[in-house]
Scaffold this motif. Structure first.
Motif, PDB file in Angstrom:
ATOM      1  N   ASN A  87       0.830  -1.196   0.000  1.00 45.96           N
ATOM      2  CA  ASN A  87       0.000   0.000   0.000  1.00 45.96           C
ATOM      3  C   ASN A  87       0.871   1.255   0.000  1.00 45.96           C
ATOM      4  O   ASN A  87       0.509   2.268  -0.602  1.00 45.96           O
ATOM      5  N   LYS A 111      -2.127  -3.237  -5.301  1.00 42.99           N
ATOM      6  CA  LYS A 111      -3.414  -3.139  -6.001  1.00 42.99           C
ATOM      7  C   LYS A 111      -4.466  -2.458  -5.134  1.00 42.99           C
ATOM      8  O   LYS A 111      -5.313  -1.706  -5.643  1.00 42.99           O
ATOM      9  N   LEU A 112      -4.407  -2.708  -3.839  1.00 47.21           N
ATOM     10  CA  LEU A 112      -5.327  -2.030  -2.921  1.00 47.21           C
ATOM     11  C   LEU A 112      -5.056  -0.528  -2.933  1.00 47.21           C
ATOM     12  O   LEU A 112      -5.998   0.274  -2.958  1.00 47.21           O
ATOM     13  N   TRP A 135      -3.892   1.257  -5.400  1.00 43.69           N
ATOM     14  CA  TRP A 135      -4.439   1.786  -6.648  1.00 43.69           C
ATOM     15  C   TRP A 135      -5.960   1.894  -6.572  1.00 43.69           C
ATOM     16  O   TRP A 135      -6.548   2.867  -7.048  1.00 43.69           O
ATOM     17  N   GLU A 136      -6.591   0.900  -5.973  1.00 43.43           N
ATOM     18  CA  GLU A 136      -8.046   0.912  -5.836  1.00 43.43           C
ATOM     19  C   GLU A 136      -8.500   2.033  -4.912  1.00 43.43           C
ATOM     20  O   GLU A 136      -9.503   2.707  -5.189  1.00 43.43           O
ATOM     21  N   HIS A 158      -8.265   5.263  -6.851  1.00 43.07           N
ATOM     22  CA  HIS A 158      -9.324   5.351  -7.868  1.00 43.07           C
ATOM     23  C   HIS A 158     -10.674   5.664  -7.213  1.00 43.07           C
ATOM     24  O   HIS A 158     -11.421   6.535  -7.682  1.00 43.07           O
ATOM     25  N   PHE A 159     -10.983   4.952  -6.143  1.00 38.63           N
ATOM     26  CA  PHE A 159     -12.252   5.168  -5.439  1.00 38.63           C
ATOM     27  C   PHE A 159     -12.323   6.604  -4.909  1.00 38.63           C
ATOM     28  O   PHE A 159     -13.339   7.288  -5.066  1.00 38.63           O
ATOM     29  N   HIS A 167     -15.369   0.086   1.370  1.00 36.47           N
ATOM     30  CA  HIS A 167     -14.921  -0.290   0.027  1.00 36.47           C
ATOM     31  C   HIS A 167     -13.567  -1.005   0.092  1.00 36.47           C
ATOM     32  O   HIS A 167     -13.344  -2.008  -0.580  1.00 36.47           O
ATOM     33  N   SER A 168     -12.663  -0.481   0.904  1.00 34.57           N
ATOM     34  CA  SER A 168     -11.322  -1.055   1.011  1.00 34.57           C
ATOM     35  C   SER A 168     -11.353  -2.453   1.612  1.00 34.57           C
ATOM     36  O   SER A 168     -10.623  -3.345   1.165  1.00 34.57           O
ATOM     37  N   LYS A 203     -12.626  -4.720  -1.111  1.00 31.77           N
ATOM     38  CA  LYS A 203     -11.624  -4.896  -2.172  1.00 31.77           C
ATOM     39  C   LYS A 203     -10.484  -5.789  -1.697  1.00 31.77           C
ATOM     40  O   LYS A 203      -9.991  -6.650  -2.436  1.00 31.77           O
ATOM     41  N   LEU A 232      -9.345  -9.198  -3.502  1.00 30.11           N
ATOM     42  CA  LEU A 232      -7.980  -9.402  -4.000  1.00 30.11           C
ATOM     43  C   LEU A 232      -7.350 -10.660  -3.413  1.00 30.11           C
ATOM     44  O   LEU A 232      -6.616 -11.382  -4.088  1.00 30.11           O
TER      45      LEU A 232
END
Length: 194
Positions: free
Chosen positions: A17, A40-41, A43-44, A47-48, A183-184, A187, A191
């Protein structure tokens, strides 16, 4: 600060992260699965955050003064509110939590990108994470970032704007952050199961 909190006490996810802005390409070839999940988390989360209507609304009051830097400033402001009201989110004292974050990242030094290591050295030395809950901490962080921008950013004045619009921005953070946490969590679970 939010990227640390949203790693949910998972050390390798935390490392990923934190390095998310410093890696690209086929990260699966360079890092073990849990670190890749953290990247990836990251990046998510970005984006969110960038697409959340409450965040966009908060950025609109910044845009006339700070233009393209409104998104960066909003992220810093939200880190400020997380740190300032830390007791509402975590039982461990902020400075203890931050020290654990630094130690965890340091323990993975051999896999960290060189560009990140330079930033991390400053982060630790000036205790950026621990200082985010104070206006002076935000001032120092923004002033440091202003020196690295290629365009006139006015970042060095962003702490004044935060002070002047504190309540408006605090409410936006409150309206947004619970959505981001949920959301996290979802996600991260997704993942892990891929």
């Amino acid at each position: 600060m939010a990227h640390a909190y949203l790693s949910f006490e998972e050390p390798k996810v935390l490392v990923g992260n934190f390095i998310g802005d410093f890696v690209r390409g086929a990260i699966e070839k360079s890092y073990e699965k849990e670190i890749v999940i953290g990247v990836k988390l990251h990046w998510e989360i970005d984006h969110f955050t960038d697409n959340h209507p409450v965040v966009k609304e908060a950025q609109e009051i910044l845009r006339p003064e700070y233009g393209r830097y409104s998104t960066v400033i909003t992220d810093m402001y939200f880190d400020y509110f997380l740190a300032k009201y830390w007791k509402n989110y975590h039982s461990q004292p902020l400075q203890d939590y931050v020290q654990n974050v630094y130690e965890t990242i340091e323990s993975f030094r051999e896999v960290l990108p060189v560009k990140f290591l330079k930033t991390f050295a400053y982060m630790k030395y000036y205790n950026w994470l621990g200082g985010y809950g104070e206006l002076d901490g935000i001032r120092r962080a923004m002033t440091g970032m202003a020196k690295k921008t290629r365009f006139q950013s006015k970042l060095e004045t962003a702490h004044i704007f935060l002070d002047e619009h504190h309540e408006y921005l605090r409410i936006h953070f409150g309206d947004f952050f619970e959505d981001l946490v949920q959301h996290s969590k979802a996600k991260l679970s997704e993942l892990k199961n891929q």
